[in-house]
Design a protein around this motif. Structure first.
Motif, PDB file in Angstrom:
ATOM      1  N   UNK A  52       0.831  -1.201   0.000  1.00  6.29           N
ATOM      2  CA  UNK A  52       0.000   0.000   0.000  1.00  6.29           C
ATOM      3  C   UNK A  52       0.866   1.251   0.000  1.00  6.29           C
ATOM      4  N   UNK A  53       0.342   2.319  -0.585  1.00  2.00           N
ATOM      5  CA  UNK A  53       1.044   3.602  -0.651  1.00  2.00           C
ATOM      6  C   UNK A  53       0.261   4.644   0.129  1.00  2.00           C
ATOM      7  N   UNK A  54       0.885   5.784   0.361  1.00  2.00           N
ATOM      8  CA  UNK A  54       0.230   6.849   1.115  1.00  2.00           C
ATOM      9  C   UNK A  54      -0.855   7.497   0.260  1.00  2.00           C
ATOM     10  N   UNK A  55      -2.098   7.620   0.774  1.00  2.00           N
ATOM     11  CA  UNK A  55      -3.192   8.161  -0.043  1.00  2.00           C
ATOM     12  C   UNK A  55      -3.318   9.667  -0.009  1.00  2.00           C
ATOM     13  N   UNK A  56      -2.522  10.369   0.806  1.00  2.00           N
ATOM     14  CA  UNK A  56      -2.670  11.816   0.924  1.00  2.00           C
ATOM     15  C   UNK A  56      -3.558  12.177   2.104  1.00  2.00           C
ATOM     16  N   UNK A  57      -4.121  13.367   2.073  1.00  2.00           N
ATOM     17  CA  UNK A  57      -4.972  13.860   3.151  1.00  2.00           C
ATOM     18  C   UNK A  57      -6.419  13.939   2.690  1.00  2.00           C
ATOM     19  N   UNK A  58      -7.331  14.049   3.652  1.00  2.00           N
ATOM     20  CA  UNK A  58      -8.754  14.109   3.327  1.00  2.00           C
ATOM     21  C   UNK A  58      -9.099  15.402   2.613  1.00  2.00           C
ATOM     22  N   UNK A  59      -8.531  16.540   3.057  1.00  4.61           N
ATOM     23  CA  UNK A  59      -8.863  17.808   2.414  1.00  4.61           C
ATOM     24  C   UNK A  59      -8.297  17.924   1.005  1.00  4.61           C
ATOM     25  N   UNK A  60      -7.358  17.055   0.628  1.00  6.56           N
ATOM     26  CA  UNK A  60      -6.822  17.048  -0.723  1.00  6.56           C
ATOM     27  C   UNK A  60      -7.232  15.783  -1.477  1.00  6.56           C
ATOM     28  N   UNK A 201      -7.047   9.189   6.791  1.00  2.27           N
ATOM     29  CA  UNK A 201      -7.257   8.550   5.497  1.00  2.27           C
ATOM     30  C   UNK A 201      -6.321   7.354   5.402  1.00  2.27           C
ATOM     31  N   UNK A 202      -6.902   6.176   5.145  1.00  2.00           N
ATOM     32  CA  UNK A 202      -6.170   4.913   5.168  1.00  2.00           C
ATOM     33  C   UNK A 202      -6.344   4.191   3.839  1.00  2.00           C
ATOM     34  N   UNK A 203      -5.243   3.686   3.290  1.00  2.00           N
ATOM     35  CA  UNK A 203      -5.301   2.851   2.094  1.00  2.00           C
ATOM     36  C   UNK A 203      -5.721   1.452   2.495  1.00  2.00           C
ATOM     37  N   UNK A 204      -6.833   0.989   1.930  1.00  2.01           N
ATOM     38  CA  UNK A 204      -7.346  -0.347   2.218  1.00  2.01           C
ATOM     39  C   UNK A 204      -6.790  -1.362   1.235  1.00  2.01           C
ATOM     40  N   UNK A 205      -6.744  -1.000  -0.030  1.00  2.00           N
ATOM     41  CA  UNK A 205      -6.142  -1.801  -1.091  1.00  2.00           C
ATOM     42  C   UNK A 205      -5.201  -0.892  -1.876  1.00  2.00           C
ATOM     43  N   UNK A 209      -8.925   3.863  -0.912  1.00  3.04           N
ATOM     44  CA  UNK A 209      -8.594   4.497   0.362  1.00  3.04           C
ATOM     45  C   UNK A 209      -9.877   5.021   0.990  1.00  3.04           C
ATOM     46  N   UNK A 210     -10.028   4.804   2.289  1.00  3.92           N
ATOM     47  CA  UNK A 210     -11.197   5.241   3.035  1.00  3.92           C
ATOM     48  C   UNK A 210     -10.752   6.066   4.233  1.00  3.92           C
ATOM     49  N   UNK A 211     -11.591   7.041   4.598  1.00  7.62           N
ATOM     50  CA  UNK A 211     -11.243   7.881   5.737  1.00  7.62           C
ATOM     51  C   UNK A 211     -12.433   8.646   6.241  1.00  7.62           C
ATOM     52  N   UNK A 212     -12.205   9.441   7.269  1.00  5.55           N
ATOM     53  CA  UNK A 212     -13.252  10.280   7.848  1.00  5.55           C
ATOM     54  C   UNK A 212     -12.640  11.564   8.363  1.00  5.55           C
TER      55      UNK A 212
END
Length: 372
Positions: A52-60, A201-205, A209-212
């Motif tokens: 998995x890679x870093x998905x970034x931030x929620x606001x972006x 924000x978390x990479x699931x696959x 990526x899913x987050x809150x």
């Protein structure tokens, strides 16, 4: 005649690499802690195996559409001239003078200074109407970044003015990003006031990526606190990216970005607001549905970039950036609102003044990458 004794094979020396220590198995305590650690190690091993890679931030989460394709924070009106002077690239140090005319949003004169290294970013901007803004970013570690911004707006005929302070901490993991942000925090009114935003924000696959994101704010004056939670998702395909954000108070934002060819990108953004669904808007009557859909495209040529967008409210806008010569860039912006029967035009000229010593430094030294 006695038989000769069998020949013994010479012992083969065993080479031991002392530079790489051998990992010893963890010490077992036969307790509840071993079960927890084993579960964590098993989960971490499966997590690392996914790559998995870093998905970034929620606001972006929709930055490819809102920042790269759309005209957000790029369109303007009137005439504008910019003179940029770079003194160094490592560390990065440059100043800018901007003059504008015929615009209600831009100040007649703006001075900007920027200093940055690989771990520090300092930026300050002062306008002719005494408006001041500054930010300071610091990379404490490779994963932890601290961001601070200050904005001061003096009182004028347009409004009473005010000040805003923002504190933010971002932690970047291998496959997740956690952020905590506070705006105007204070304890001077007998309790904690301000706005506080937390996101994860978390990479699931490798593609999903899913987050809150949770927002808690309490204004001054004895008013009660308010809270809201939004859920976000991002899916990355081979040449397209889709994202969605759902607000618990009745809002939905969908974005879709696609790369058509090597130099052509397009994006669609749909923003739906369901006003009146919460108890705060119950006195306004029944629920109202409001939505805006925006379609944009970006074309990159050899020495120019063209952006265009149209939305469901009857607005059409375009932005053309043309590099006339290496130090000179011309920007044309236009917007037409068919509903309000209004139009805006803007023309800007930017000149980059860099000496020969700086050009030679760019060939020998890699530029600084501040924590923007």
């Amino acid at each position: 005649m006695a038989a000769a004794p069998p020949l013994e094979k010479p012992a083969v020396p065993i080479e031991v690499d002392v530079a790489q220590p051998v990992a010893l198995p963890p010490i077992r305590t036969n307790g509840f802690l071993d079960t927890v650690l084993d579960t964590y190690r098993s989960f971490q091993a499966r997590r690392d195996a996914l790559g998995l890679s870093n998905p970034g931030t929620v606001d972006q989460i929709a930055k490819e559409v809102q920042r790269d394709v759309f005209l957000t924070n790029q369109t303007f009106s009137g005439l504008r001239a910019e003179l940029n002077k770079s003194f160094s690239i490592m560390p990065l140090f440059q100043i800018s003078h901007a003059f504008s005319s015929g615009s209600q949003l831009l100040s007649p004169y703006t001075f900007l200074a920027l200093y940055g290294t690989n771990n520090i970013l300092c930026q300050a901007q002062l306008d002719s109407d005494a408006s001041f803004s500054a930010r300071f970013n610091s990379r404490l570690t490779n994963r932890l970044i601290f961001k601070t911004s200050v904005q001061i707006q003096p009182s004028s005929m347009a409004g009473p003015g005010g000040a805003q302070v923002s504190l933010e901490q971002d932690y970047t993991g291998d496959d997740f990003t956690a952020s905590i942000k506070s705006i105007n925090p204070s304890i001077l009114e007998g309790g904690l006031t301000g706005m506080f935003i937390g996101s994860y924000l978390q990479s699931v696959t490798p593609r999903l990526a899913l987050g809150l994101e949770a927002v808690w704010q309490k204004p001054g004056g004895g008013m009660g606190p308010e809270a809201a939670v939004s859920y976000a998702g991002r899916y990355k395909g081979d040449d397209w990216i889709a994202s969605a954000q759902l607000l618990t108070q009745g809002g939905l934002q969908l974005s879709y970005w696609r790369k058509l060819v090597e130099k052509v990108e397009t994006g669609v953004d749909v923003n739906l607001q369901f006003a009146g669904l919460s108890s705060a808007n119950a006195m306004m009557g029944g629920a109202r549905k409001e939505g805006v859909a925006t379609l944009g495209a970006k074309y990159e040529f050899s020495r120019s970039i063209f952006r265009a967008q149209v939305d469901s409210q009857g607005k059409i806008g375009c932005l053309l950036e043309k590099v006339v010569a290496p130090p000179v860039r011309v920007t044309f912006a236009g917007e037409m609102d068919h509903v309000k029967n209004s139009a805006k035009l803007g023309l800007a000229v930017s000149i980059e003044a860099s000496g020969e010593e700086l050009m030679e430094q760019q060939d020998k030294v890699s530029p600084a990458i501040p924590p923007f």
